[in-house]
Design an enzyme around this catalytic site. Structure first.
Site, PDB file in Angstrom:
ATOM      1  CG  HIS A 193     -38.382  27.113 -24.798  1.00 36.77           C
ATOM      2  ND1 HIS A 193     -38.871  27.790 -25.858  1.00 36.77           N
ATOM      3  CD2 HIS A 193     -38.489  25.673 -24.994  1.00 36.77           C
ATOM      4  CE1 HIS A 193     -39.258  26.529 -26.507  1.00 36.77           C
ATOM      5  NE2 HIS A 193     -39.267  25.610 -26.288  1.00 36.77           N
ATOM      6  CD  GLU A 436     -53.202  12.806 -20.330  1.00 33.39           C
ATOM      7  OE1 GLU A 436     -52.324  13.648 -20.095  1.00 33.39           O
ATOM      8  OE2 GLU A 436     -52.879  11.829 -21.139  1.00 33.39           O
ATOM      9  CG  ASP A 460     -52.613  17.593 -21.493  1.00 33.40           C
ATOM     10  OD1 ASP A 460     -52.721  18.988 -21.821  1.00 33.40           O
ATOM     11  OD2 ASP A 460     -52.006  16.715 -21.840  1.00 33.40           O
ATOM     12  CB  CYS A 507     -47.300  11.219 -13.735  1.00 34.27           C
ATOM     13  SG  CYS A 507     -48.658  11.331 -15.071  1.00 34.27           S
TER      14      CYS A 507
END
Length: 575
Positions: A193, A436, A460, A507
């Protein structure tokens, strides 16, 4: 002698910070057993309720200050804490304990925390077990208020570098608002985070700097070198001068980048590169346009499902997508169908994952094909909004053609349903596949024949190829975008697109990392989608590259992939 502590750098357009250390303790607050007189029981209960109310007020105020381009999992973090404060298990149960046992508010809350902790620890689901950290954050905030703790004076924070074991998103936002110029934490990973928020806020940080709280001292002058993931203390004058000059250069560079907004991403040899934005919320279109994007390459839609007790309706989907399409004007918007599961759970998920590794379980397209009612609602909304602008649909986490054909059949059925109802949609709306997983990359040519475009999701793809959870502090050093296996898989997808005449985009986070962009362009990629904050830097880099030369150099690297020092080879591309 200069002290150097190595960690993981959170590099933005400003990677340098020079300032004095402000230590922030974020360990668990422990309450001592205490009793209150019988005639003060109701007063003590009211003191507890006031503390809960104040804690909620603090979080709501912090939430208002979150930047518009902050990923939704940060918003979810704050919302989860607010929901916990409203839960009777925390907001009312301690009051009952005060009344029945005559104990202090602090001790009643401490006992309740211990009870709830045991519940979390006994849960089989690994994801749900991690929510005990959220419980700790909430309880600590209330205890801090009950024990008379005060928030740091903004004057004490301004201009300082914050050093802590870890920071919650609420901490990071508050500290940034009060003028902190950098973060250093003992723990953390590139996707923690703290790291995500530091990028969104544009503040240099080094996370996972083990031992920082032990070796650094309050008031000590330190340097953050986020570019190399280093923290330096006890620097001599020459060292300080070097970093002060670099900071001045970075600040000037950031100002220059802002002026590139309306210039094309055109290489020195005249090749146009499509720079797109990854967005999470309808409001994110504003920073995307401000960054000078050519459209949206990845619109994550999970925010519609999070922190609510019921499924979003077709109309809710439609209104949210319409807002994005309107915000982007004539520019393309690529809407990814939901990718719930793994690290993104919701309250009403039909069968919450009970496996030990949710990333390998029921998620994304697998969930959609199992719970087709959920999938159909979203498909209908995407089809309907395609009549309002330049819309593309993208399916995540495909691993085989059976999944692809099943999804395409559902889309076909919903098209026919909308036609029967007389509702408008674009019958030519492009449909793409996210690549992915290694399985999808190795069979990319089959997907390219079936879909209108491909988009490589490197986050991923790297995780599944290397069997590394990059959010795990113990193994994230093994997460390597330049591993030969990863580059081979990317190359396979690009070749598949060329062979089938289908466009291929990227992406994942790799697309917005300046150090990787020359290699990606040299491999043949011409469409890159990234966080809006990364767009200006990528654009400036591309405008100084000769892609035809890059292609020749990259071909040499790819021919000798297993014997190359890839990091050094990639650096040499721009030399």
């Amino acid at each position: 002698m200069t002290l150097a502590i190595q960690g993981i750098g959170v590099d933005t357009s400003i990677s340098t910070a020079i300032g004095k250390v402000l230590m922030l303790s974020r360990g668990n607050i422990q309450a001592e057993p205490g009793l209150v007189a019988g005639n003060r029981i109701e007063e003590e209960i009211q003191r507890f309720f006031n503390a809960v109310k104040e804690a909620a007020g603090q979080l709501r105020e912090i939430r208002k200050q979150i930047p518009k381009d902050t990923p939704p999992d940060i918003l979810e973090f704050i919302d989860t804490h607010l929901l916990m404060l409203e839960d009777k298990a925390i907001s009312e149960a301690p009051a009952q304990t005060i009344r029945e046992e005559g104990c202090s508010a602090e001790w009643a809350l401490q006992m309740r925390r211990n009870q709830l902790m045991r519940v979390f620890e006994d849960m089989e689901d690994a994801y749900l077990r991690t929510r005990k950290d959220d419980l700790d954050h909430v309880v600590n905030r209330i205890l801090h208020i009950l024990q008379g703790g005060r928030n740091s004076d903004p004057a004490e924070i301004a201009g300082h570098i914050i050093v802590s074991e870890d920071l919650t998103p609420a901490d990071a936002i508050m500290l940034h608002q009060r003028g902190a110029i950098g973060f250093i934490t003992d723990f953390g990973s590139p996707m923690s985070h703290t790291a995500i928020l530091a990028r969104s806020l544009g503040i240099p940080a080094v996370v996972g700097a083990h031992g920082a709280t032990s070796h650094l001292h309050p008031g000590e002058l330190v340097v953050i070198d986020a570019r190399h993931g280093s923290v330096l203390a006890n620097c001599d004058n020459a060292c300080l001068l070097f970093f002060r000059r670099r900071l001045e250069q970075e600040q000037a560079h950031r100002h220059a980048l802002h002026n590139l907004r309306d210039t094309p991403a055109l290489s020195l040899d005249g090749q146009q590169i499509e720079l797109l934005a990854n967005i999470e919320l309808p409001e994110d279109t504003e920073p995307a346009i401000e960054g000078g994007c050519s459209g949206v390459g990845l619109y994550r839609t999970e925010f519609l499902y999070m922190n609510r007790e019921e499924l979003p309706t077709e109309e809710e989907h439609f209104q949210a997508y319409s807002q994005v399409v309107k915000g982007m004007g004539e520019q393309p918007v690529t809407i990814r169908t939901l990718d719930l599961g793994a690290d993104k759970q919701c309250e009403y998920q039909p069968e919450p994952a009970s496996c030990t590794n949710p990333a390998l379980g029921l998620r994304a397209i697998r969930l959609c094909l199992k719970e087709t009612d959920i999938f159909r609602i979203q498909i209908r909304a995407i089809l309907r909004v395609s009549a309002r602008g330049n819309v593309r649909m993208m399916l995540p986490m495909l691993t085989n053609l059976w999944e692809a054909r099943q999804a395409r059949q559902i889309i076909k059925e919903e098209r026919l349903s909308l036609m029967e109802q007389g509702k408008a949609f674009d019958p030519e709306m492009p449909i793409g596949a996210m690549i992915e997983t290694p399985a999808a990359a190795l069979t990319a040519e089959s997907f390219a024949r079936l879909f209108d475009f491909l988009s490589i999701g490197t986050n991923d793809l790297i995780q599944y190829t290397l069997a590394v959870d990059r959010a795990d502090d113990a193994v994230n050093h093994l997460y390597n975008a330049l591993h030969p296996a990863v580059i081979m898989l990317i190359q396979q997808v690009v070749k598949a697109g060329i062979a089938c005449g289908k466009p291929v985009a990227m992406c994942g986070e790799m697309a917005g990392t300046p150090g990787y962009i020359p290699l990606l362009l040299g491999m043949g990629l011409r469409s890159l989608s990234m966080h809006p904050a990364s767009l200006p830097e990528a654009k400036q880099l591309i405008r100084n590259l000769d892609i035809s030369q890059l292609e020749q150099k990259t071909a040499g690297i790819l021919q000798n992939l297993l014997n190359e020092d890839l990091e050094q080879a990639v650096q040499s591309l721009t030399e």
